[in-house]
Design an enzyme around this catalytic site. Structure first.
Site, PDB file in Angstrom:
ATOM      1  N   THR A  15       0.834  -1.213   0.000  1.00  0.00           N
ATOM      2  CA  THR A  15       0.000   0.000   0.000  1.00  0.00           C
ATOM      3  C   THR A  15       0.871   1.267   0.000  1.00  0.00           C
ATOM      4  O   THR A  15       0.675   2.171  -0.814  1.00  0.00           O
ATOM      5  CB  THR A  15      -0.894  -0.010   1.263  1.00  0.00           C
ATOM      6  OG1 THR A  15      -1.652  -1.225   1.246  1.00  0.00           O
ATOM      7  CG2 THR A  15      -1.825   1.169   1.290  1.00  0.00           C
ATOM      8  N   ILE A  16       1.806   1.344   0.916  1.00  0.00           N
ATOM      9  CA  ILE A  16       2.642   2.540   1.030  1.00  0.00           C
ATOM     10  C   ILE A  16       3.734   2.542  -0.041  1.00  0.00           C
ATOM     11  O   ILE A  16       3.991   3.567  -0.688  1.00  0.00           O
ATOM     12  CB  ILE A  16       3.270   2.619   2.443  1.00  0.00           C
ATOM     13  CG1 ILE A  16       2.182   2.717   3.528  1.00  0.00           C
ATOM     14  CG2 ILE A  16       4.253   3.776   2.547  1.00  0.00           C
ATOM     15  CD1 ILE A  16       1.371   3.990   3.533  1.00  0.00           C
ATOM     16  N   GLY A 114       4.938   1.740  11.267  1.00  0.00           N
ATOM     17  CA  GLY A 114       4.842   0.405  11.854  1.00  0.00           C
ATOM     18  C   GLY A 114       6.092  -0.008  12.610  1.00  0.00           C
ATOM     19  O   GLY A 114       6.062  -0.970  13.395  1.00  0.00           O
ATOM     20  N   SER A 143       2.873   7.672  12.162  1.00  0.00           N
ATOM     21  CA  SER A 143       1.830   6.863  11.513  1.00  0.00           C
ATOM     22  C   SER A 143       0.763   7.788  10.924  1.00  0.00           C
ATOM     23  O   SER A 143       0.767   8.995  11.161  1.00  0.00           O
ATOM     24  CB  SER A 143       1.202   5.917  12.527  1.00  0.00           C
ATOM     25  OG  SER A 143       0.358   6.657  13.390  1.00  0.00           O
ATOM     26  N   CYS A 144      -0.158   7.206  10.185  1.00  0.00           N
ATOM     27  CA  CYS A 144      -1.160   8.007   9.473  1.00  0.00           C
ATOM     28  C   CYS A 144      -1.991   8.875  10.420  1.00  0.00           C
ATOM     29  O   CYS A 144      -2.099  10.093  10.238  1.00  0.00           O
ATOM     30  CB  CYS A 144      -2.052   7.095   8.638  1.00  0.00           C
ATOM     31  SG  CYS A 144      -2.622   5.630   9.517  1.00  0.00           S
ATOM     32  N   ASN A 145      -2.582   8.265  11.455  1.00  0.00           N
ATOM     33  CA  ASN A 145      -3.417   9.047  12.370  1.00  0.00           C
ATOM     34  C   ASN A 145      -2.595  10.113  13.094  1.00  0.00           C
ATOM     35  O   ASN A 145      -3.046  11.245  13.279  1.00  0.00           O
ATOM     36  CB  ASN A 145      -4.058   8.108  13.406  1.00  0.00           C
ATOM     37  CG  ASN A 145      -5.471   7.726  13.018  1.00  0.00           C
ATOM     38  OD1 ASN A 145      -6.261   8.574  12.614  1.00  0.00           O
ATOM     39  ND2 ASN A 145      -5.793   6.447  13.121  1.00  0.00           N
ATOM     40  N   HIS A 196      -1.569   6.904  19.342  1.00  0.00           N
ATOM     41  CA  HIS A 196      -1.456   8.084  18.472  1.00  0.00           C
ATOM     42  C   HIS A 196      -1.078   9.357  19.237  1.00  0.00           C
ATOM     43  O   HIS A 196      -0.144  10.071  18.855  1.00  0.00           O
ATOM     44  CB  HIS A 196      -2.772   8.260  17.717  1.00  0.00           C
ATOM     45  CG  HIS A 196      -3.230   6.981  17.083  1.00  0.00           C
ATOM     46  ND1 HIS A 196      -4.129   6.130  17.694  1.00  0.00           N
ATOM     47  CD2 HIS A 196      -2.861   6.385  15.933  1.00  0.00           C
ATOM     48  CE1 HIS A 196      -4.327   5.074  16.921  1.00  0.00           C
ATOM     49  NE2 HIS A 196      -3.559   5.189  15.847  1.00  0.00           N
TER      50      HIS A 196
HETATM   51  N1  LIG Z   1      -1.331   0.772   4.931  1.00  0.00           N
HETATM   52  C1  LIG Z   1      -1.519   1.841   5.660  1.00  0.00           C
HETATM   53  O1  LIG Z   1      -2.638   2.329   5.700  1.00  0.00           O
HETATM   54  C2  LIG Z   1      -0.382   2.461   6.411  1.00  0.00           C
HETATM   55  C3  LIG Z   1      -0.503   3.791   6.833  1.00  0.00           C
HETATM   56  C4  LIG Z   1       0.576   4.396   7.490  1.00  0.00           C
HETATM   57  C5  LIG Z   1       1.702   3.664   7.755  1.00  0.00           C
HETATM   58  N2  LIG Z   1       1.755   2.363   7.363  1.00  0.00           N
HETATM   59  C6  LIG Z   1       2.993   1.639   7.649  1.00  0.00           C
HETATM   60  O2  LIG Z   1       3.687   1.474   6.415  1.00  0.00           O
HETATM   61  C7  LIG Z   1       4.437   0.256   6.430  1.00  0.00           C
HETATM   62  C8  LIG Z   1       3.996  -0.590   5.263  1.00  0.00           C
HETATM   63  O3  LIG Z   1       2.631  -0.897   5.388  1.00  0.00           O
HETATM   64  P1  LIG Z   1       1.771  -1.369   4.143  1.00  0.00           P
HETATM   65  O4  LIG Z   1       0.356  -1.288   4.576  1.00  0.00           O
HETATM   66  O5  LIG Z   1       2.196  -0.654   2.911  1.00  0.00           O
HETATM   67  O6  LIG Z   1       2.184  -2.894   4.060  1.00  0.00           O
HETATM   68  P2  LIG Z   1       1.795  -3.928   2.904  1.00  0.00           P
HETATM   69  O7  LIG Z   1       0.713  -3.372   2.049  1.00  0.00           O
HETATM   70  O8  LIG Z   1       1.565  -5.242   3.570  1.00  0.00           O
HETATM   71  O9  LIG Z   1       3.096  -3.984   2.031  1.00  0.00           O
HETATM   72  C9  LIG Z   1       4.314  -4.468   2.507  1.00  0.00           C
HETATM   73  C10 LIG Z   1       5.072  -5.003   1.323  1.00  0.00           C
HETATM   74  O10 LIG Z   1       6.393  -5.319   1.708  1.00  0.00           O
HETATM   75  C11 LIG Z   1       6.752  -6.497   1.007  1.00  0.00           C
HETATM   76  N3  LIG Z   1       7.915  -7.142   1.611  1.00  0.00           N
HETATM   77  C12 LIG Z   1       8.026  -7.800   2.797  1.00  0.00           C
HETATM   78  N4  LIG Z   1       9.282  -8.235   2.986  1.00  0.00           N
HETATM   79  C13 LIG Z   1       9.980  -7.847   1.900  1.00  0.00           C
HETATM   80  C14 LIG Z   1      11.331  -7.981   1.509  1.00  0.00           C
HETATM   81  N5  LIG Z   1      12.244  -8.600   2.283  1.00  0.00           N
HETATM   82  N6  LIG Z   1      11.716  -7.449   0.335  1.00  0.00           N
HETATM   83  C15 LIG Z   1      10.831  -6.796  -0.448  1.00  0.00           C
HETATM   84  N7  LIG Z   1       9.528  -6.637  -0.149  1.00  0.00           N
HETATM   85  C16 LIG Z   1       9.121  -7.167   1.028  1.00  0.00           C
HETATM   86  C17 LIG Z   1       5.492  -7.335   1.043  1.00  0.00           C
HETATM   87  O11 LIG Z   1       5.593  -8.348   0.078  1.00  0.00           O
HETATM   88  P3  LIG Z   1       4.541  -9.555   0.011  1.00  0.00           P
HETATM   89  O12 LIG Z   1       3.558  -9.122  -1.013  1.00  0.00           O
HETATM   90  O13 LIG Z   1       5.363 -10.705  -0.401  1.00  0.00           O
HETATM   91  O14 LIG Z   1       3.941  -9.711   1.404  1.00  0.00           O
HETATM   92  C18 LIG Z   1       4.447  -6.273   0.730  1.00  0.00           C
HETATM   93  O15 LIG Z   1       4.298  -6.077  -0.648  1.00  0.00           O
HETATM   94  C19 LIG Z   1       4.183  -0.349   7.811  1.00  0.00           C
HETATM   95  O16 LIG Z   1       5.164   0.139   8.690  1.00  0.00           O
HETATM   96  C20 LIG Z   1       2.840   0.239   8.194  1.00  0.00           C
HETATM   97  O17 LIG Z   1       2.625   0.240   9.588  1.00  0.00           O
HETATM   98  C21 LIG Z   1       0.764   1.755   6.680  1.00  0.00           C
END
Ligand SMILES: NC(=O)c1ccc[n+]([C@@H]2O[C@H](COP(=O)([O-])OP(=O)(O)OC[C@H]3O[C@@H](n4cnc5c(N)ncnc54)[C@H](OP(=O)(O)O)[C@@H]3O)[C@@H](O)[C@H]2O)c1
Length: 356
Positions: A15-16, A114, A143-145, A196
């Site tokens: 997502t990010i 995260g 974080s987002c919030n 938060h």
């Molecule tokens: N999503 C939100 O709304 C949001 C908002 C603010 C902050 N965050 C923070 O942003 C961070 C990412 O969150 P996200 O929601 O974007 O996570 P996500 O959608 O689950 O994406 C994480 C990605 O990292 C990949 N990955 C894991 N290990 C890897 C490696 N060794 N090499 C390359 N790619 C790898 C995963 O691959 P696979 O497809 O194989 O699993 C997945 O595509 C976290 O810290 C989260 O807390 C998220």
């Protein structure tokens, strides 16, 4: 800002990560040096189709651990060798596992919310400690919030003096693309204080803020209902005027001219030509929700969890590599390229600046 574009390696195409790739690509002074993935997904294929180079970063080893034919340009070492900064956007907690590796290569890395505060050098938000980005090499973005809270509360504090804030956050239980992780029914409160407000106090201890959070079955954006006690009397009109004149905050009407008013209308509005993916990088405030009585103000905001931290991440990367660049200049540059810029003079006074 000097010559030579900042080479940004993005690891994790979730997502990010996908949004970071787009955001970095939109900045003329930056280039995506490569994308680290651990398997080939439709998003990885789509990225390669538009010219990005894929690296296999499944393990923190010195070489490619597994190999799908000629799919990858190299392993983690190769990506580090072609990058000035790493934007690590892997699942919460995974980023920290690579920090020793990044340090060995003397490469700066930006993580998302995260990761734990104790695993990184500093927690960053462009409205609070922009300058800290040039003093540290492992930084997590709030974080987002917390990013949404920080923008609103530091802005109001600078102008009117916030005595304390109590917030109730109604949180999406998951992202739109992670249906299997979310609640199907019900509401899951975080018992005791949610992280938060605590995170905000870590970077701006002068702000007395307490947050409670409840996760519910939605994936559209978080909603924050804030009650803010100021040190003096304020009016709703003055609050609205200040917020309207602050970058990265959007004050909007409930319905945007449509008959049924909810977040779907705002999403539809931003999904039109303005933002790709319908992303809402700005924190949104419903104008009608701003109510003042004496020195107390109530207001309701919406935070697009998938997009809000992207602007701060881009600022952080730029400041890491251009340590003399002023905050106003950096944030304006980011916002112009993301298509959310307000008038340049409004960037002169943004948030506060703390030395942490
Ligand atoms: N999503 C939100 O709304 C949001 C908002 C603010 C902050 N965050 C923070 O942003 C961070 C990412 O969150 P996200 O929601 O974007 O996570 P996500 O959608 O689950 O994406 C994480 C990605 O990292 C990949 N990955 C894991 N290990 C890897 C490696 N060794 N090499 C390359 N790619 C790898 C995963 O691959 P696979 O497809 O194989 O699993 C997945 O595509 C976290 O810290 C989260 O807390 C998220």
């Amino acid at each position: 800002m000097g010559s030579g574009r900042i080479r940004v390696g993005v690891i994790g195409l979730g997502t990010i990560g996908r949004r970071l790739v787009s955001a970095v690509t939109s900045q003329p002074d930056m280039v995506v040096s490569g994308i680290g993935v651990r398997r080939i997904t439709p998003f990885a294929l789509a990225s390669r189709r538009v010219g990005h180079v894929l690296f296999h970063t499944a393990k923190c080893g010195d070489a490619i651990e597994t190999h799908d034919g000629d799919d990858y340009a190299g392993g983690l070492d190769d990506l580090l060798a072609t990058s000035d900064v790493i934007a690590d956007a892997r699942q919460a907690g995974l980023g920290a596992t690579f920090i020793p590796r990044y340090r060995r290569s003397a490469i700066a890395a930006v993580f998302q919310g995260g990761e734990k505060a104790s695993d990184v050098d500093c927690t960053f938000n462009s409205f609070v400690n922009y300058e800290a980005a040039s003093r540290h090499s492992a930084i997590r973005i709030t974080s987002c919030n917390t990013t949404g809270l920080t923008r609103v509360l530091t802005t109001l504090h600078r102008e009117f003096g916030v005595d304390r804030c109590d917030g109730v956050l109604v949180r999406c239980s998951t992202d739109p693309d992670k249906g299997n992780n979310g609640l199907v029914n019900g509401a899951a409160p975080t018992l005791h204080e949610s992280h938060h407000g605590r995170d905000l106090r870590e970077i701006a201890p002068e702000l007395r803020v307490y947050t409670q959070a409840v996760a519910v079955p939605m994936s559209f954006s978080h909603v924050q209902a804030l009650t803010i006690q100021f040190k003096r009397r304020v009016t709703a009109a003055a609050i609205i005027e200040l917020l309207e004149n602050t970058p990265r905050i959007r004050v909007g009407d409930h319905t945007y001219g449509t008959t049924t008013g909810d977040l779907a209308n705002y999403f539809a509005y931003t999904a039109e030509p303005r933002q790709s993916r319908g992303d809402r990088i700005e924190v949104f405030i419903w104008r009608e929700s701003v109510a003042a009585e004496g020195s107390v103000v109530k207001l309701i905001t919406s935070v697009d969890m998938q997009a809000i931290t992207i602007a701060d991440t881009v600022d952080c990367i730029r400041r890491m590599k251009f340590p003399k660049l002023a905050r106003s200049e950096c944030l304006l540059e980011t916002d112009r390229n993301l298509g959310i810029a307000k008038q340049p003079e409004l960037y002169r006074h943004v948030g506060v600046e703390r030395a942490n």
